[in-house]
Design a protein around this motif. Structure first.
Motif, short mmCIF file in Angstrom:
data_model
loop_
_atom_site.label_atom_id
_atom_site.label_comp_id
_atom_site.label_asym_id
_atom_site.label_seq_id
_atom_site.Cartn_x
_atom_site.Cartn_y
_atom_site.Cartn_z
N ILE A 1 36.80 -0.93 10.69
CA ILE A 1 37.11 -0.01 11.78
C ILE A 1 38.26 -0.56 12.62
CG2 ILE A 1 36.19 1.12 13.85
CD1 ILE A 1 33.38 0.82 12.51
N ASP B 1 26.33 4.18 7.07
CA ASP B 1 27.17 3.02 7.36
C ASP B 1 27.65 2.35 6.08
OD1 ASP B 1 26.89 3.36 10.08
OD2 ASP B 1 25.46 1.74 10.37
N LEU C 1 35.52 6.67 12.42
CA LEU C 1 35.04 5.68 13.39
C LEU C 1 36.21 5.07 14.16
CD1 LEU C 1 32.29 4.11 11.14
CD2 LEU C 1 31.89 5.12 13.41
N LEU D 1 28.16 2.12 18.17
CA LEU D 1 28.86 3.18 17.44
C LEU D 1 28.05 4.48 17.46
CD1 LEU D 1 30.16 1.08 14.41
CD2 LEU D 1 31.54 2.03 16.26
N ARG E 1 29.51 8.96 12.51
CA ARG E 1 30.73 9.26 11.76
C ARG E 1 30.56 8.74 10.33
NH1 ARG E 1 30.44 11.16 16.27
NH2 ARG E 1 32.24 11.55 17.61
#
Length: 273
Positions: free
Chosen positions: A102, A191, A75, A58, A69
């Motif tokens: 996601i 995250d 994402l 990612l 992101r």
């Protein structure tokens, strides 16, 4: 494979097999402070048994450039941009932990691009404790220790990946330390904050139109099986086919029960559309 995604280099592991245009595609999406390598066994098998594989890093994680992101929706948008860059029209999405949110968001908002979804160690809401959020922001070594303790159901899971006898806690610790070193500042917190802030899970679950597989670890302390029940109920109420699989493992399903995880995923991937 290196791709240009939204103007920045992005890495996707292909499982040691060249892309073939006529093959179906499976996209593997890792969780917080991880990278594509958590899928080592599963991706190699898929790639050498008839499927194209894209196991992504990612944005801001290891080989993929930032910026990271800051939301699950962003994402998911990035994932579609990656499919565009790889010239992939449709794909199966396979996510772990944060990666499940996601995959869920992407499949619901881009239904024409997703054939089926596998969610490993999922939950909604995916709440992150204030203690862990604070540690991820200011004391990353402490956060890594916490996640390691909560992710594994035993000191020495048998069998385990990459082979029996490997120290799963140590391998996971080194991976997260590598992501911390190579990623941008504050990535661990970004995250976890994206997971904690995500509020659209039930709406997205109700909007799904493709088959879903949910794989849970019976001993998962981070996303216990009961935490996925509301998502599963919303999917079923929407008429979606949902297969549930329970494994004797903690949160780290792919390393604690690698063969069982692979068997469930591949069987699901090979089911008729």
């Amino acid at each position: 494979m290196m791709l240009d995604v939204e103007g920045a280099p992005a890495y996707a592991y292909t499982g040691g097999h060249a892309f073939e245009p006529d093959r179906p595609v499976a996209v593997f999406v890792h969780g917080a402070e991880h990278d594509h390598s958590v899928w080592a066994l599963q991706t190699r098998y898929f790639a050498h048994h008839g499927m194209n594989v894209l196991a992504v890093d990612l944005p801001g994680h290891c080989r993929s450039a930032g910026p990271a992101r800051r939301s699950i929706a962003a994402l998911a948008d990035w994932l579609v941009a990656l499919l565009d860059a790889a010239k992939v029209d449709k794909a199966m999405l396979i996510g772990h932990s944060m990666g499940t949110l996601i995959a869920l968001d992407c499949a619901a908002r881009y239904p024409s691009r997703v054939t089926r979804v596998a969610l490993l160690a999922t939950a909604f809401p995916m709440t992150v404790s204030d203690t862990l959020l604070d540690a991820a922001l200011d004391r990353e070594p402490d956060a890594i220790d916490m996640v390691n303790q909560w992710s594994h159901s035993s000191i020495a899971a048998k069998p385990s990946c990459p082979a029996p006898g490997f120290w799963l806690h140590g391998a996971n610790q080194r991976l997260m330390e590598r992501v911390t070193t190579r990623g941008e500042s504050g990535l661990f917190h970004a995250d976890f904050n994206a997971c904690n802030a995500y509020a659209d899970g039930l709406e997205r679950a109700a909007a799904l139109r493709c088959p879903v597989q949910v794989i849970a670890g019976r001993l998962d302390a981070m996303t216990p099986p009961r935490a996925s029940r509301t998502l599963i109920d919303a999917m079923k109420q929407a008429g979606v086919s949902v297969e549930t699989v329970m494994l004797d493992a903690g949160h780290a399903l792919m390393s604690e029960q690698p063969d069982a995880t692979l068997a469930a995923l591949f069987r699901f991937a090979m089911q008729p559309a």
